[in-house]
Design an enzyme around this catalytic site. Structure first.
Site, PDB file in Angstrom:
ATOM      1  N   ALA A  78      58.311  42.792  35.031  1.00 26.19           N
ATOM      2  CA  ALA A  78      57.022  43.176  34.449  1.00 26.19           C
ATOM      3  C   ALA A  78      55.871  42.417  35.094  1.00 26.19           C
ATOM      4  O   ALA A  78      54.846  43.008  35.469  1.00 26.19           O
ATOM      5  CB  ALA A  78      57.034  42.939  32.936  1.00 26.19           C
ATOM      6  N   GLU A  79      56.022  41.104  35.240  1.00 24.33           N
ATOM      7  CA  GLU A  79      54.936  40.315  35.823  1.00 24.33           C
ATOM      8  C   GLU A  79      54.711  40.686  37.283  1.00 24.33           C
ATOM      9  O   GLU A  79      53.578  40.736  37.751  1.00 24.33           O
ATOM     10  CB  GLU A  79      55.185  38.812  35.683  1.00 24.33           C
ATOM     11  CG  GLU A  79      54.010  38.009  36.197  1.00 24.33           C
ATOM     12  CD  GLU A  79      53.815  36.666  35.521  1.00 24.33           C
ATOM     13  OE1 GLU A  79      52.875  35.962  35.934  1.00 24.33           O
ATOM     14  OE2 GLU A  79      54.566  36.317  34.601  1.00 24.33           O
ATOM     15  N   THR A  80      55.767  40.983  37.997  1.00 22.44           N
ATOM     16  CA  THR A  80      55.624  41.404  39.388  1.00 22.44           C
ATOM     17  C   THR A  80      54.824  42.698  39.470  1.00 22.44           C
ATOM     18  O   THR A  80      53.857  42.796  40.237  1.00 22.44           O
ATOM     19  CB  THR A  80      57.009  41.589  40.040  1.00 22.44           C
ATOM     20  OG1 THR A  80      57.680  40.322  40.066  1.00 22.44           O
ATOM     21  CG2 THR A  80      56.894  42.140  41.454  1.00 22.44           C
ATOM     22  N   SER A  83      51.185  42.258  38.325  1.00 24.99           N
ATOM     23  CA  SER A  83      50.456  41.433  39.290  1.00 24.99           C
ATOM     24  C   SER A  83      50.112  42.208  40.552  1.00 24.99           C
ATOM     25  O   SER A  83      49.037  42.024  41.131  1.00 24.99           O
ATOM     26  CB  SER A  83      51.270  40.191  39.658  1.00 24.99           C
ATOM     27  OG  SER A  83      51.392  39.336  38.544  1.00 24.99           O
TER      28      SER A  83
END
Length: 154
Positions: A78-80, A83
């Site tokens: 999710a963060e990848t 981002s």
């Protein structure tokens, strides 16, 4: 990727000036999938634009001791994805830094690929927020996330 799950064709909707800027920094579009951690987790981008980023990750190799997809792996996916969207929104001369990540795990996955879809909720001058839905091979939601990134000048 494994023979069971061939790598999907990458469709990056990235302006050439952004690609050129990151190329000058030594960043290849292929590493937009999370750098070394993304490589270890097997994250592959399928589509990327400031509005929407789609990527996949295998469950195999990213499981906790009970054989279930590790929640931290889902959070990293999710963060990848969020981002990457925020970085594309920020554009050349700027970068995105995650400052808040929320993840709610709804069900488990034990095999196959999970797919994350990051959709922009807010794209401002100094911050960007994305909702990320992670689903299993049957389209069932595994995890719901929200990521806010601070946008900074290089």
């Amino acid at each position: 990727m494994s023979e069971q799950h061939p790598e999907p064709a990458l469709k990056l909707n990235v302006p050439q000036d952004v690609i050129d800027h990151f190329a000058k920094l030594g960043v290849d579009a292929a590493t937009f999938s999370g750098g070394h951690l993304g490589e270890r987790l097997g994250i592959h981008l399928v589509e990327a634009s400031p509005e929407r980023v789609v990527g996949t990750m295998p469950v195999e190799g990213n499981q906790q001791p009970y054989g279930l997809l590790h929640g931290g792996a889902s959070a990293a996916l999710a963060e990848t994805l969020g981002s990457v969207g925020a970085m594309l929104h920020a554009g050349p001369g700027r970068y995105a830094v995650g400052v808040d990540l929320n993840a709610t795990h709804h069900r488990s996955a034990t095999s196959g690929l999970v797919t994350g879809v990051a959709t922009a909720v807010y794209r401002g001058r100094t911050a960007a927020t994305y909702e990320i839905a992670i689903t299993d091979d049957q389209g069932r939601r595994i995890t719901s996330c929200r990521l806010t990134c601070m946008l900074r000048d290089t």
